[in-house]
Motif scaffolding. Structure first.
Motif, mmCIF file in Angstrom:
data_model
loop_
_atom_site.group_PDB
_atom_site.id
_atom_site.type_symbol
_atom_site.label_atom_id
_atom_site.label_comp_id
_atom_site.label_asym_id
_atom_site.label_seq_id
_atom_site.Cartn_x
_atom_site.Cartn_y
_atom_site.Cartn_z
ATOM 1 N N GLN A 1 -7.723 3.520 -3.396
ATOM 2 C CA GLN A 1 -8.661 4.194 -2.358
ATOM 3 C C GLN A 1 -8.549 5.257 -1.921
ATOM 4 O OE1 GLN A 1 -10.733 1.832 -0.834
ATOM 5 N NE2 GLN A 1 -10.292 0.267 -2.266
ATOM 6 N N ALA A 2 -9.571 6.029 -1.685
ATOM 7 C CA ALA A 2 -9.775 7.423 -1.365
ATOM 8 C C ALA A 2 -8.770 7.780 -0.049
ATOM 9 C CB ALA A 2 -11.238 7.707 -0.907
ATOM 10 N N ASP A 3 -8.489 7.006 0.732
ATOM 11 C CA ASP A 3 -7.633 7.382 1.988
ATOM 12 C C ASP A 3 -7.116 6.125 2.541
ATOM 13 O OD1 ASP A 3 -9.298 6.379 3.809
ATOM 14 O OD2 ASP A 3 -10.303 8.146 4.011
ATOM 15 N N VAL A 4 -5.968 6.339 3.379
ATOM 16 C CA VAL A 4 -5.135 5.247 3.925
ATOM 17 C C VAL A 4 -6.069 4.234 4.348
ATOM 18 C CG1 VAL A 4 -3.145 4.638 5.369
ATOM 19 C CG2 VAL A 4 -3.073 6.545 3.966
ATOM 20 N N SER B 1 -0.261 -7.615 -4.972
ATOM 21 C CA SER B 1 -0.969 -6.469 -5.518
ATOM 22 C C SER B 1 -0.650 -5.030 -4.662
ATOM 23 C CB SER B 1 -2.556 -6.541 -5.254
ATOM 24 O OG SER B 1 -2.901 -7.872 -5.621
ATOM 25 N N LEU B 2 -0.403 -4.067 -5.660
ATOM 26 C CA LEU B 2 -0.161 -2.848 -5.443
ATOM 27 C C LEU B 2 -1.563 -1.826 -5.065
ATOM 28 C CD1 LEU B 2 1.812 -0.238 -5.196
ATOM 29 C CD2 LEU B 2 1.517 -0.102 -7.655
ATOM 30 N N VAL B 3 -1.530 -1.361 -4.247
ATOM 31 C CA VAL B 3 -2.634 -0.322 -3.638
ATOM 32 C C VAL B 3 -2.285 0.955 -3.528
ATOM 33 C CG1 VAL B 3 -4.615 -0.159 -2.024
ATOM 34 C CG2 VAL B 3 -4.003 -2.470 -2.675
ATOM 35 N N LEU B 4 -2.842 2.009 -4.184
ATOM 36 C CA LEU B 4 -2.601 3.348 -3.833
ATOM 37 C C LEU B 4 -3.786 3.924 -3.109
ATOM 38 C CD1 LEU B 4 -1.695 4.141 -7.642
ATOM 39 C CD2 LEU B 4 -0.246 3.340 -5.886
ATOM 40 N N VAL C 1 -7.536 -3.958 2.161
ATOM 41 C CA VAL C 1 -6.619 -4.975 2.175
ATOM 42 C C VAL C 1 -6.769 -6.028 3.244
ATOM 43 C CG1 VAL C 1 -3.956 -5.275 2.815
ATOM 44 C CG2 VAL C 1 -4.593 -3.822 1.086
ATOM 45 N N GLU C 2 -7.082 -5.552 4.518
ATOM 46 C CA GLU C 2 -7.206 -6.606 5.507
ATOM 47 C C GLU C 2 -8.513 -7.445 5.453
ATOM 48 O OE1 GLU C 2 -7.386 -4.422 9.276
ATOM 49 O OE2 GLU C 2 -5.038 -4.412 9.212
ATOM 50 N N GLU C 3 -9.531 -6.775 4.928
ATOM 51 C CA GLU C 3 -10.816 -7.634 4.536
ATOM 52 C C GLU C 3 -10.537 -8.665 3.361
ATOM 53 O OE1 GLU C 3 -14.897 -6.754 2.147
ATOM 54 O OE2 GLU C 3 -14.350 -5.466 4.004
ATOM 55 N N THR C 4 -9.648 -8.327 2.414
ATOM 56 C CA THR C 4 -9.371 -9.312 1.475
ATOM 57 C C THR C 4 -8.502 -10.256 1.956
ATOM 58 O OG1 THR C 4 -9.403 -7.484 -0.313
ATOM 59 C CG2 THR C 4 -8.398 -9.346 -0.982
ATOM 60 N N VAL D 1 0.754 -1.256 0.095
ATOM 61 C CA VAL D 1 -0.020 0.044 0.090
ATOM 62 C C VAL D 1 0.791 1.227 0.001
ATOM 63 C CG1 VAL D 1 -1.776 1.217 1.380
ATOM 64 C CG2 VAL D 1 -1.907 -1.265 1.239
ATOM 65 N N LEU D 2 0.584 2.249 -0.954
ATOM 66 C CA LEU D 2 1.394 3.476 -1.257
ATOM 67 C C LEU D 2 0.365 4.629 -0.758
ATOM 68 C CD1 LEU D 2 3.371 2.986 -4.438
ATOM 69 C CD2 LEU D 2 4.247 2.707 -1.837
ATOM 70 N N ASP D 3 0.865 5.370 0.484
ATOM 71 C CA ASP D 3 0.192 6.444 0.516
ATOM 72 C C ASP D 3 0.740 7.624 -0.201
ATOM 73 O OD1 ASP D 3 -1.144 8.842 1.994
ATOM 74 O OD2 ASP D 3 -0.100 8.559 3.684
#
Length: 161
Positions: free
Chosen positions: A140-143, A111-114, A150-153, A81-83
């Motif tokens: 995603q709209a915010d961190v 997976s890369l999540v922005l 991510v945690e749900e997945t 996850v990149l903030d």
């Protein structure tokens, strides 16, 4: 100013116990590294001047995570996850770097999540076809939204979070 943009801090964040606050692991000894994903904050705009430093910092952290995971038999890394809150815009180098990073991680099953891209960054990524490549679920709209996703997945995959 130029040095701060060219050599930004690339911070790996961990959760403060019992909270939803995430802080740099190196500064907060009590912060806990999440399982199954890594959360990074880049403390400057992502642009041509900072790409190489960011790339080096991320690689060092990912390599350290891989060693730790093998040693401690942790959950395999599934998300990065990149903030992007410190990057109000992207240039062509940033777009190319995100695309290359996505490809590289995807090749490793990660997976890369922005998180928190600005409207301008989203517009640039749409024009470059990156939104489609990443998948809208990985933007995603915010961190906190990114972490919840991510945690749900991970839980749905049977991982301990």
């Amino acid at each position: 100013m130029l040095a701060r943009v060219s050599f930004p801090a690339v911070l790996r964040l961990g959760r403060l116990p019992g909270t939803n606050y995430f802080r740099p692991l190196r500064q907060y000894r009590g912060a806990l590294a999440p399982r199954g994903y890594i959360l990074f904050s880049i403390a400057a705009p992502v642009c041509f001047a900072s790409i190489e430093h960011i790339r080096t910092g991320l690689k060092a952290e990912l390599d350290a995570q891989e060693v730790a995971a093998e040693k401690d038999e942790e959950e395999p890394l599934q998300f990065v996850v990149l903030d992007l809150s410190a990057s109000p815009t992207f240039d062509a180098a940033a777009v190319q770097w995100i695309d290359e990073t996505r490809d590289e991680l995807e090749g490793q099953g990660i997976s890369l999540v922005l998180a928190n891209p600005s409207q301008q960054v989203l517009h640039i990524m749409k024009r470059a076809g990156l939104v489609h490549k990443l998948g809208v679920q990985n933007i995603q709209a915010d961190v906190m939204d990114a972490i919840l996703y991510v945690e749900e997945t991970l839980r749905s995959r049977g991982c301990m979070v």
